[in-house]
Design a protein around this motif. Structure first.
Motif, PDB file in Angstrom:
ATOM      1  N   ILE A   1      -4.017   3.065  -2.455  1.00 48.64           N
ATOM      2  CA  ILE A   1      -3.226   2.775  -3.656  1.00 48.64           C
ATOM      3  C   ILE A   1      -2.509   1.459  -3.404  1.00 48.64           C
ATOM      4  CG2 ILE A   1      -1.358   3.556  -5.165  1.00 48.64           C
ATOM      5  CD1 ILE A   1      -2.087   6.446  -4.168  1.00 48.64           C
ATOM      6  N   ILE A   2      -2.793   0.449  -4.211  1.00 47.82           N
ATOM      7  CA  ILE A   2      -2.355  -0.913  -3.922  1.00 47.82           C
ATOM      8  C   ILE A   2      -1.559  -1.472  -5.097  1.00 47.82           C
ATOM      9  CG2 ILE A   2      -3.148  -3.231  -3.308  1.00 47.82           C
ATOM     10  CD1 ILE A   2      -5.914  -1.649  -2.706  1.00 47.82           C
ATOM     11  N   GLN A   3      -0.431  -2.091  -4.775  1.00 43.18           N
ATOM     12  CA  GLN A   3       0.319  -2.835  -5.790  1.00 43.18           C
ATOM     13  C   GLN A   3       0.155  -4.321  -5.489  1.00 43.18           C
ATOM     14  OE1 GLN A   3       4.673  -2.648  -5.883  1.00 43.18           O
ATOM     15  NE2 GLN A   3       4.592  -2.541  -8.117  1.00 43.18           N
ATOM     16  N   ASN A   4      -0.454  -5.039  -6.417  1.00 35.35           N
ATOM     17  CA  ASN A   4      -0.638  -6.470  -6.264  1.00 35.35           C
ATOM     18  C   ASN A   4       0.670  -7.214  -6.492  1.00 35.35           C
ATOM     19  OD1 ASN A   4      -3.418  -6.379  -5.678  1.00 35.35           O
ATOM     20  ND2 ASN A   4      -3.927  -6.243  -7.854  1.00 35.35           N
ATOM     21  N   PHE A   5       0.663  -8.508  -6.174  1.00 34.94           N
ATOM     22  CA  PHE A   5       1.874  -9.314  -6.307  1.00 34.94           C
ATOM     23  C   PHE A   5       2.392  -9.335  -7.738  1.00 34.94           C
ATOM     24  CE2 PHE A   5       4.948 -12.452  -5.493  1.00 34.94           C
ATOM     25  CZ  PHE A   5       4.880 -13.401  -6.515  1.00 34.94           C
ATOM     26  N   ASN A   6       1.470  -9.270  -8.715  1.00 31.78           N
ATOM     27  CA  ASN A   6       1.894  -9.304 -10.115  1.00 31.78           C
ATOM     28  C   ASN A   6       2.411  -7.958 -10.614  1.00 31.78           C
ATOM     29  OD1 ASN A   6      -0.410  -7.786 -10.366  1.00 31.78           O
ATOM     30  ND2 ASN A   6      -1.542  -9.265 -11.606  1.00 31.78           N
ATOM     31  N   GLY A   7       2.462  -6.969  -9.716  1.00 39.03           N
ATOM     32  CA  GLY A   7       3.005  -5.662 -10.079  1.00 39.03           C
ATOM     33  C   GLY A   7       1.975  -4.652 -10.517  1.00 39.03           C
ATOM     34  N   SER A   8       0.730  -5.072 -10.760  1.00 37.02           N
ATOM     35  CA  SER A   8      -0.301  -4.139 -11.212  1.00 37.02           C
ATOM     36  C   SER A   8      -0.704  -3.193 -10.083  1.00 37.02           C
ATOM     37  CB  SER A   8      -1.523  -4.896 -11.717  1.00 37.02           C
ATOM     38  OG  SER A   8      -2.111  -5.653 -10.675  1.00 37.02           O
ATOM     39  N   ILE A   9      -1.031  -1.966 -10.439  1.00 38.94           N
ATOM     40  CA  ILE A   9      -1.436  -0.944  -9.477  1.00 38.94           C
ATOM     41  C   ILE A   9      -2.952  -0.789  -9.524  1.00 38.94           C
ATOM     42  CG2 ILE A   9      -1.146   1.434  -8.705  1.00 38.94           C
ATOM     43  CD1 ILE A   9       1.389  -0.181  -8.541  1.00 38.94           C
ATOM     44  N   MET A  10      -3.562  -0.858  -8.359  1.00 38.47           N
ATOM     45  CA  MET A  10      -5.002  -0.674  -8.231  1.00 38.47           C
ATOM     46  C   MET A  10      -5.262   0.522  -7.309  1.00 38.47           C
ATOM     47  SD  MET A  10      -6.170  -3.343  -9.969  1.00 38.47           S
ATOM     48  CE  MET A  10      -7.881  -3.519  -9.458  1.00 38.47           C
ATOM     49  N   VAL A  11      -6.399   1.157  -7.494  1.00 35.60           N
ATOM     50  CA  VAL A  11      -6.817   2.201  -6.563  1.00 35.60           C
ATOM     51  C   VAL A  11      -8.179   1.802  -5.989  1.00 35.60           C
ATOM     52  CG1 VAL A  11      -5.532   4.071  -7.647  1.00 35.60           C
ATOM     53  CG2 VAL A  11      -7.842   3.591  -8.424  1.00 35.60           C
ATOM     54  N   SER A  12      -8.307   1.968  -4.692  1.00 36.80           N
ATOM     55  CA  SER A  12      -9.588   1.771  -4.031  1.00 36.80           C
ATOM     56  C   SER A  12     -10.273   3.123  -3.956  1.00 36.80           C
ATOM     57  CB  SER A  12      -9.382   1.194  -2.624  1.00 36.80           C
ATOM     58  OG  SER A  12     -10.607   1.108  -1.933  1.00 36.80           O
TER      59      SER A  12
ATOM     60  N   HIS B   1       0.847  -1.190   0.000  1.00 35.11           N
ATOM     61  CA  HIS B   1       0.000   0.000   0.000  1.00 35.11           C
ATOM     62  C   HIS B   1       0.891   1.253   0.000  1.00 35.11           C
ATOM     63  CE1 HIS B   1      -3.638  -2.405   1.111  1.00 35.11           C
ATOM     64  NE2 HIS B   1      -2.688  -3.202   1.560  1.00 35.11           N
ATOM     65  N   TYR B   2       0.608   2.163  -0.929  1.00 35.26           N
ATOM     66  CA  TYR B   2       1.438   3.347  -1.116  1.00 35.26           C
ATOM     67  C   TYR B   2       0.634   4.621  -0.877  1.00 35.26           C
ATOM     68  CZ  TYR B   2       4.968   0.360  -3.339  1.00 35.26           C
ATOM     69  OH  TYR B   2       5.911  -0.599  -3.598  1.00 35.26           O
ATOM     70  N   ASP B   3       1.373   5.682  -0.618  1.00 33.89           N
ATOM     71  CA  ASP B   3       0.759   7.001  -0.446  1.00 33.89           C
ATOM     72  C   ASP B   3       0.464   7.677  -1.775  1.00 33.89           C
ATOM     73  OD1 ASP B   3       0.598   7.184   2.362  1.00 33.89           O
ATOM     74  OD2 ASP B   3       2.717   7.684   2.493  1.00 33.89           O
ATOM     75  N   SER B   4       1.208   7.322  -2.827  1.00 31.04           N
ATOM     76  CA  SER B   4       1.035   8.020  -4.098  1.00 31.04           C
ATOM     77  C   SER B   4       1.499   7.139  -5.255  1.00 31.04           C
ATOM     78  CB  SER B   4       1.806   9.347  -4.092  1.00 31.04           C
ATOM     79  OG  SER B   4       3.171   9.138  -3.799  1.00 31.04           O
ATOM     80  N   PHE B   5       1.067   7.518  -6.454  1.00 27.63           N
ATOM     81  CA  PHE B   5       1.530   6.842  -7.657  1.00 27.63           C
ATOM     82  C   PHE B   5       1.557   7.842  -8.808  1.00 27.63           C
ATOM     83  CE2 PHE B   5      -3.016   6.671  -8.320  1.00 27.63           C
ATOM     84  CZ  PHE B   5      -3.203   6.644  -9.700  1.00 27.63           C
ATOM     85  N   GLU B   6       2.244   7.460  -9.873  1.00 31.65           N
ATOM     86  CA  GLU B   6       2.374   8.320 -11.043  1.00 31.65           C
ATOM     87  C   GLU B   6       1.827   7.594 -12.262  1.00 31.65           C
ATOM     88  OE1 GLU B   6       5.818  10.855 -13.475  1.00 31.65           O
ATOM     89  OE2 GLU B   6       6.358   9.464 -11.869  1.00 31.65           O
ATOM     90  N   PHE B   7       1.104   8.326 -13.078  1.00 31.52           N
ATOM     91  CA  PHE B   7       0.556   7.741 -14.307  1.00 31.52           C
ATOM     92  C   PHE B   7       0.322   8.849 -15.326  1.00 31.52           C
ATOM     93  CE2 PHE B   7      -3.371   6.346 -16.672  1.00 31.52           C
ATOM     94  CZ  PHE B   7      -2.698   5.469 -17.515  1.00 31.52           C
TER      95      PHE B   7
ATOM     96  N   ASP C   1      -8.151  13.639  -3.195  1.00 29.08           N
ATOM     97  CA  ASP C   1      -8.754  14.392  -4.295  1.00 29.08           C
ATOM     98  C   ASP C   1      -9.645  13.490  -5.132  1.00 29.08           C
ATOM     99  OD1 ASP C   1      -7.745  16.866  -3.806  1.00 29.08           O
ATOM    100  OD2 ASP C   1      -6.033  16.669  -5.125  1.00 29.08           O
ATOM    101  N   PRO C   2     -10.799  13.992  -5.549  1.00 26.27           N
ATOM    102  CA  PRO C   2     -11.616  13.225  -6.484  1.00 26.27           C
ATOM    103  C   PRO C   2     -10.915  13.121  -7.837  1.00 26.27           C
ATOM    104  CG  PRO C   2     -12.914  14.916  -5.390  1.00 26.27           C
ATOM    105  CD  PRO C   2     -11.476  15.213  -5.101  1.00 26.27           C
ATOM    106  N   VAL C   3     -11.138  12.007  -8.517  1.00 28.77           N
ATOM    107  CA  VAL C   3     -10.601  11.802  -9.856  1.00 28.77           C
ATOM    108  C   VAL C   3     -11.707  11.251 -10.737  1.00 28.77           C
ATOM    109  CG1 VAL C   3      -8.250  11.395  -9.042  1.00 28.77           C
ATOM    110  CG2 VAL C   3      -9.799   9.456  -9.367  1.00 28.77           C
TER     111      VAL C   3
ATOM    112  N   GLN D   1       0.821  12.920 -10.925  1.00 24.54           N
ATOM    113  CA  GLN D   1       0.958  12.233  -9.643  1.00 24.54           C
ATOM    114  C   GLN D   1      -0.346  12.343  -8.856  1.00 24.54           C
ATOM    115  OE1 GLN D   1       4.371  13.400  -7.352  1.00 24.54           O
ATOM    116  NE2 GLN D   1       5.838  12.848  -8.950  1.00 24.54           N
ATOM    117  N   TYR D   2      -0.689  11.259  -8.184  1.00 19.21           N
ATOM    118  CA  TYR D   2      -1.881  11.206  -7.354  1.00 19.21           C
ATOM    119  C   TYR D   2      -1.453  10.732  -5.965  1.00 19.21           C
ATOM    120  CZ  TYR D   2      -4.012  11.303 -11.973  1.00 19.21           C
ATOM    121  OH  TYR D   2      -4.351  11.642 -13.257  1.00 19.21           O
ATOM    122  N   SER D   3      -1.853  11.490  -4.948  1.00 24.89           N
ATOM    123  CA  SER D   3      -1.348  11.219  -3.609  1.00 24.89           C
ATOM    124  C   SER D   3      -2.477  11.203  -2.586  1.00 24.89           C
ATOM    125  CB  SER D   3      -0.317  12.281  -3.217  1.00 24.89           C
ATOM    126  OG  SER D   3       0.036  12.170  -1.867  1.00 24.89           O
ATOM    127  N   LEU D   4      -2.379  10.285  -1.639  1.00 24.09           N
ATOM    128  CA  LEU D   4      -3.322  10.249  -0.529  1.00 24.09           C
ATOM    129  C   LEU D   4      -3.007  11.328   0.496  1.00 24.09           C
ATOM    130  CD1 LEU D   4      -3.449   6.400   0.200  1.00 24.09           C
ATOM    131  CD2 LEU D   4      -5.071   7.737  -1.142  1.00 24.09           C
TER     132      LEU D   4
END
Length: 221
Positions: A89-100, A50-56, A68-70, A60-63
């Motif tokens: 912000i969640i990174q699964n075992f396969n490396g994919s990034i998910m957002v709740s 679980h991360y505070d932020s990610f980039e795409f 912030d709404p997206v 950048q999107y940060s908790l």
């Protein structure tokens, strides 16, 4: 040598399980977590970071700064974009990034308990909800602005304050609406709504009281 029952091994003969294979390499255009995870959940082989932020896509999107709404790409191209508040912000075992995300509903998307859907009073109107769901981070389009305005306050003009407006909460289980100022929510939920209204006040200034003759009609539902 000690004889052991069939399929039983001694502590000396016990073999450690091999480490799980590394996740596959990511595409350079995929969403990427920023920094170190602040929490790890799940069991071995299904660990989630679980991360505070990610980039795409250069953004950048940060908790930390936000919640912030997206806007999200809808499943159906004919639908309008979804709107959520990123809660995790969640990174699964396969490396994919998910957002709740915590979901907003457009009036025409929200089902009534007795059937049918609500009519929108304004094209910017959204209903807040406490429903959460996980989506792939690459479905995030961009940030947006959502104003939380109680019904006893004036509806914001789009030229002065562009963005969506929330005045009601949609109960996804009972399929009915609540006002932002209702006290029937759990204390934690009431506090959450109060903080969202306060964020709107900090962003645009004090909300003006509505004139009695301008009060919107109550929803019969």
């Amino acid at each position: 040598m000690i004889n052991l029952p069939f399929n039983q091994v001694s502590d000396e003969d016990e073999v450690e399980a091999p480490p799980p294979p590394p996740p596959p390499p990511q595409n350079p255009d995929d969403p990427k977590p920023i920094g170190d995870p602040f929490r790890v959940s799940g069991k071995v082989g299904g660990r989630k970071k679980h991360y505070d932020s990610f980039e795409f896509d250069g953004k950048q999107y940060s908790l930390v700064s936000l919640e912030d709404p997206v806007m999200l790409v809808p499943e159906d191209k004919e639908q309008k974009p979804y709107v959520v508040i990123i809660k995790d912000i969640i990174q699964n075992f396969n490396g994919s990034i998910m957002v709740s995300g915590q979901w907003f509903y457009r009036p025409e998307e929200a089902e009534k308990k007795g059937g049918g859907r609500w009519k929108s009073r304004d094209s910017r109107e959204l209903f807040y909800s406490f429903h959460r769901d996980e989506v792939h981070a690459d479905s995030v389009m961009h940030k947006c602005v959502v104003h939380f305005v109680p019904l006893n306050k004036q509806f914001l003009k789009s030229k002065q304050h562009p963005g969506f407006i929330v005045q009601k909460v949609y109960d996804t289980l009972e399929r009915k609406l609540w006002n932002l100022t209702d006290e029937d929510f759990e204390d934690v939920k009431q506090q959450e709504i109060a903080e969202l209204v306060q964020k709107t006040r900090k962003r645009i200034g004090e909300l003006l009281d509505i004139e009695p003759e301008e009060a919107p009609p109550a929803d019969k539902e």
